[in-house]
Design a protein around this motif. Structure first.
Motif, PDB file in Angstrom:
ATOM      1  N   ASP A  92      87.392  -0.389-116.914  1.00 10.96           N
ATOM      2  CA  ASP A  92      87.015  -0.567-115.502  1.00 10.96           C
ATOM      3  C   ASP A  92      87.383   0.631-114.639  1.00 10.96           C
ATOM      4  O   ASP A  92      87.139   0.624-113.440  1.00 10.96           O
ATOM      5  CB  ASP A  92      87.648  -1.834-114.920  1.00 10.96           C
ATOM      6  CG  ASP A  92      89.168  -1.733-114.745  1.00 10.96           C
ATOM      7  OD1 ASP A  92      89.789  -0.813-115.334  1.00 10.96           O
ATOM      8  OD2 ASP A  92      89.742  -2.584-114.038  1.00 10.96           O
ATOM      9  N   ARG A 117      77.704  10.995-112.714  1.00 16.80           N
ATOM     10  CA  ARG A 117      76.954   9.823-112.251  1.00 16.80           C
ATOM     11  C   ARG A 117      75.814   9.495-113.204  1.00 16.80           C
ATOM     12  O   ARG A 117      75.569   8.316-113.535  1.00 16.80           O
ATOM     13  CB  ARG A 117      76.406  10.098-110.850  1.00 16.80           C
ATOM     14  CG  ARG A 117      75.570   8.975-110.263  1.00 16.80           C
ATOM     15  CD  ARG A 117      75.040   9.368-108.896  1.00 16.80           C
ATOM     16  NE  ARG A 117      74.148  10.523-108.974  1.00 16.80           N
ATOM     17  CZ  ARG A 117      73.743  11.232-107.912  1.00 16.80           C
ATOM     18  NH1 ARG A 117      74.192  10.907-106.702  1.00 16.80           N
ATOM     19  NH2 ARG A 117      72.928  12.241-108.054  1.00 16.80           N
ATOM     20  N   LEU A 120      77.255   7.946-116.429  1.00 11.06           N
ATOM     21  CA  LEU A 120      77.621   6.547-116.228  1.00 11.06           C
ATOM     22  C   LEU A 120      76.392   5.645-116.211  1.00 11.06           C
ATOM     23  O   LEU A 120      76.407   4.548-116.781  1.00 11.06           O
ATOM     24  CB  LEU A 120      78.399   6.401-114.922  1.00 11.06           C
ATOM     25  CG  LEU A 120      79.803   7.010-114.909  1.00 11.06           C
ATOM     26  CD1 LEU A 120      80.342   7.060-113.482  1.00 11.06           C
ATOM     27  CD2 LEU A 120      80.737   6.212-115.806  1.00 11.06           C
ATOM     28  N   ALA A 121      75.326   6.107-115.573  1.00 12.02           N
ATOM     29  CA  ALA A 121      74.097   5.308-115.513  1.00 12.02           C
ATOM     30  C   ALA A 121      73.509   5.112-116.906  1.00 12.02           C
ATOM     31  O   ALA A 121      73.077   4.005-117.260  1.00 12.02           O
ATOM     32  CB  ALA A 121      73.086   5.980-114.585  1.00 12.02           C
ATOM     33  N   LYS A 126      79.730   0.740-114.800  1.00 12.10           N
ATOM     34  CA  LYS A 126      79.975   0.823-113.368  1.00 12.10           C
ATOM     35  C   LYS A 126      81.470   0.687-113.104  1.00 12.10           C
ATOM     36  O   LYS A 126      81.992  -0.423-112.995  1.00 12.10           O
ATOM     37  CB  LYS A 126      79.204  -0.279-112.628  1.00 12.10           C
ATOM     38  CG  LYS A 126      77.685  -0.127-112.732  1.00 12.10           C
ATOM     39  CD  LYS A 126      76.974  -1.211-111.934  1.00 12.10           C
ATOM     40  CE  LYS A 126      75.464  -1.026-112.005  1.00 12.10           C
ATOM     41  NZ  LYS A 126      74.746  -2.067-111.225  1.00 12.10           N
ATOM     42  N   ARG A 128      84.861   0.265-111.400  1.00 14.19           N
ATOM     43  CA  ARG A 128      85.257  -0.307-110.110  1.00 14.19           C
ATOM     44  C   ARG A 128      86.523   0.354-109.566  1.00 14.19           C
ATOM     45  O   ARG A 128      86.839   0.227-108.389  1.00 14.19           O
ATOM     46  CB  ARG A 128      85.468  -1.806-110.280  1.00 14.19           C
ATOM     47  CG  ARG A 128      85.403  -2.608-108.984  1.00 14.19           C
ATOM     48  CD  ARG A 128      84.731  -3.927-109.198  1.00 14.19           C
ATOM     49  NE  ARG A 128      84.798  -4.796-108.047  1.00 14.19           N
ATOM     50  CZ  ARG A 128      83.913  -4.811-107.052  1.00 14.19           C
ATOM     51  NH1 ARG A 128      82.895  -3.965-107.069  1.00 14.19           N
ATOM     52  NH2 ARG A 128      84.036  -5.657-106.046  1.00 14.19           N
ATOM     53  N   HIS A 172      78.978   5.505-104.867  1.00 10.33           N
ATOM     54  CA  HIS A 172      77.653   5.184-105.380  1.00 10.33           C
ATOM     55  C   HIS A 172      77.706   4.593-106.795  1.00 10.33           C
ATOM     56  O   HIS A 172      76.932   3.690-107.134  1.00 10.33           O
ATOM     57  CB  HIS A 172      76.758   6.432-105.368  1.00 10.33           C
ATOM     58  CG  HIS A 172      75.370   6.186-105.863  1.00 10.33           C
ATOM     59  ND1 HIS A 172      74.994   6.413-107.175  1.00 10.33           N
ATOM     60  CD2 HIS A 172      74.253   5.732-105.232  1.00 10.33           C
ATOM     61  CE1 HIS A 172      73.721   6.116-107.326  1.00 10.33           C
ATOM     62  NE2 HIS A 172      73.245   5.700-106.168  1.00 10.33           N
ATOM     63  N   VAL A 173      78.617   5.099-107.638  1.00  7.38           N
ATOM     64  CA  VAL A 173      78.674   4.598-109.016  1.00  7.38           C
ATOM     65  C   VAL A 173      79.413   3.270-109.114  1.00  7.38           C
ATOM     66  O   VAL A 173      79.431   2.658-110.190  1.00  7.38           O
ATOM     67  CB  VAL A 173      79.324   5.624-109.967  1.00  7.38           C
ATOM     68  CG1 VAL A 173      78.557   6.929-109.959  1.00  7.38           C
ATOM     69  CG2 VAL A 173      80.800   5.860-109.631  1.00  7.38           C
ATOM     70  N   GLY A 174      80.032   2.789-108.027  1.00  7.18           N
ATOM     71  CA  GLY A 174      80.631   1.464-108.037  1.00  7.18           C
ATOM     72  C   GLY A 174      82.098   1.391-107.702  1.00  7.18           C
ATOM     73  O   GLY A 174      82.664   0.292-107.639  1.00  7.18           O
ATOM     74  N   ARG A 176      85.385   0.874-105.876  1.00  6.14           N
ATOM     75  CA  ARG A 176      85.816   0.197-104.658  1.00  6.14           C
ATOM     76  C   ARG A 176      87.321   0.204-104.476  1.00  6.14           C
ATOM     77  O   ARG A 176      87.833  -0.125-103.403  1.00  6.14           O
ATOM     78  CB  ARG A 176      85.310  -1.259-104.665  1.00  6.14           C
ATOM     79  CG  ARG A 176      83.784  -1.381-104.596  1.00  6.14           C
ATOM     80  CD  ARG A 176      83.234  -0.810-103.306  1.00  6.14           C
ATOM     81  NE  ARG A 176      81.784  -0.888-103.214  1.00  6.14           N
ATOM     82  CZ  ARG A 176      80.947   0.071-103.596  1.00  6.14           C
ATOM     83  NH1 ARG A 176      81.434   1.205-104.099  1.00  6.14           N
ATOM     84  NH2 ARG A 176      79.651  -0.079-103.486  1.00  6.14           N
TER      85      ARG A 176
END
Length: 413
Positions: A92, A117, A120-121, A126, A128, A172-174, A176
């Motif tokens: 994570d 990025r 990761l896509a 993603k 966190r 943008h990639v997630g 938080r």
């Protein structure tokens, strides 16, 4: 949430409704590992995967480097050379955009984050959680903080675009949640400290500060900030933080010590007496470690995980199985706290309402609550007719009664 920031650019954390138990019944505490991937060799990674995630089945999540260019650690595991690591067990966290420390002519710029990025896509990952790395120039909060600054200015007032700025891409990639660069001496966050508990924490903080005074002086002289080990402020598990670009994410401290941040030190931090102390104290703990790092004098040993660390992990496993402690990824723990602190108990309507906090969750739907459990004590709610709402309507759940210990609602994965 209020947009008013204090002097540190932070906003005030929200407090939970006292009718919701701190952690789902019957747990008294919650622990997650936050392991940095530094120094990890692939054979040691396989041993960690086998023992922690397969034999013991502990529900922790791991972190990774997307790329490693560190010339001092040429065999260090990263996603580019070992894509199988992402599928083997949960992850994570990204440890910045990769290891660009001691990387010779390979310097880091924004284009590397754009490439990250895309990586990761393609991997469908993603992250966190973001954790800063060592002296990486693109760090957000620890030592160098250039990653969160869109522009740089000089003493004459000239303003320049910052090629190290990537916070917008991280969001943008997630991402938080970001490690705030601190290591708290307190075992058990998310709980009030007594007067003497606060004094002990502050004294431990001062002792740590005395040990790194020289490093602080050098850091200030070079403009890279202060060392992370002496920044205890309070016992919050997370807090909103406003960054120079105006965005707000949650930051969190980690618990441990610099000297114990390897696989041998993990055994000291997870010694049965310390696990029992966490259960007595209550609260949460995001434990700082490097699972793949071992002391230099043990590098020739065949076994990576020493007996005392294995014993500590097994003891933790047993306390987890009996239900006294919850184990999870760092993101799962932090998500729970945010959801818990933004729910409202409406006794009159017989509804538990989950509100979006606007940072970790812009909406709260069934998928956001999946697998989570919340316990309510003295709420006046009727278990037989209890309803739960998110931001887009009612959410199905399962209700369990515990007599005087309240009721627990569970959201099926």
């Amino acid at each position: 949430m209020s947009d008013t920031a204090d002097e540190q650019g932070e906003t005030k954390a929200r407090k939970r409704d006292r009718r919701v138990r701190a952690y789902p019944w019957p747990a008294k505490a919650w622990l997650a590992l936050s392991s940095d991937p530094d120094n990890t060799l692939i054979d040691d990674w396989h041993e960690l995967d086998r023992v922690i995630w397969n034999e013991l089945g502990l529900p922790f999540a791991d972190s990774l480097f997307l790329r490693s260019f560190n010339l001092n650690l040429p065999e260090q595991v990263d996603l580019a050379r070992h894509p199988q690591i992402l599928e083997a067990h949960p992850h994570d966290t990204i440890h910045t955009w990769g290891d660009y420390v001691w990387s010779g002519p390979k310097s880091f710029e924004r284009v590397d984050a754009i490439e990250g990025r895309e990586t990761l896509a393609r991997a469908g990952f993603k992250p966190r959680v973001w954790v800063d790395h060592s002296l990486f120039m693109g760090n957000m909060l620890h030592n160098h903080r250039y990653g969160s600054m869109p522009t740089m200015s000089d003493a004459s007032g000239h303003v320049y675009p910052n090629p190290l700025y990537t916070l917008d891409i991280a969001r943008h990639v997630g991402v938080r949640y970001m490690w705030d660069g601190t290591i708290t001496p307190v075992l058990g966050q998310d709980r009030p400290l007594s007067f003497w508990g606060l004094q002990r924490a502050r004294n431990a903080n001062r002792r740590s500060a005395a040990l790194v005074t020289a490093k602080h002086a050098v850091g200030k002289m070079l403009g890279i900030g202060e060392a992370f080990r002496s920044q205890f402020r309070d016992n919050a598990a997370y807090r909103p933080h406003r960054f120079p670009d105006g965005s707000v994410l949650y930051t969190f401290p980690r618990h441990g010590t610099w000297a114990d941040a390897d696989i041998d030190g993990l055994g000291r931090l997870l010694a049965p007496l310390r696990t029992d102390a966490l259960l007595r104290n209550g609260g949460t703990c995001i434990l700082y470690t490097h699972l793949g790092k071992r002391p230099a004098d043990r590098m020739r040993e065949h076994t990576h995980i020493p007996p005392h660390t294995l014993g500590g992990l097994r003891y933790l496993h047993d306390r987890w199985k009996e239900g006294s402690i919850i184990l999870s990824s760092a993101s799962r723990l932090l998500d729970y706290l945010v959801l818990r602190d933004h729910l409202v108990v409406d006794e009159e309507q017989g509804v538990i309402r989950f509100h979006a906090d606007g940072i970790a969750f812009t909406q709260v739907e069934a998928s956001d609550l999946a697998g989570h459990r919340f316990t309510f004590v003295g709420s006046g709610l009727d278990p037989a007719n209890l309803k739960v709402s998110g931001t887009a309507g009612m959410i199905p759940h399962v209700t369990e009664e515990h007599g005087n210990d309240g009721i627990t609602i569970t959201f099926v994965s």
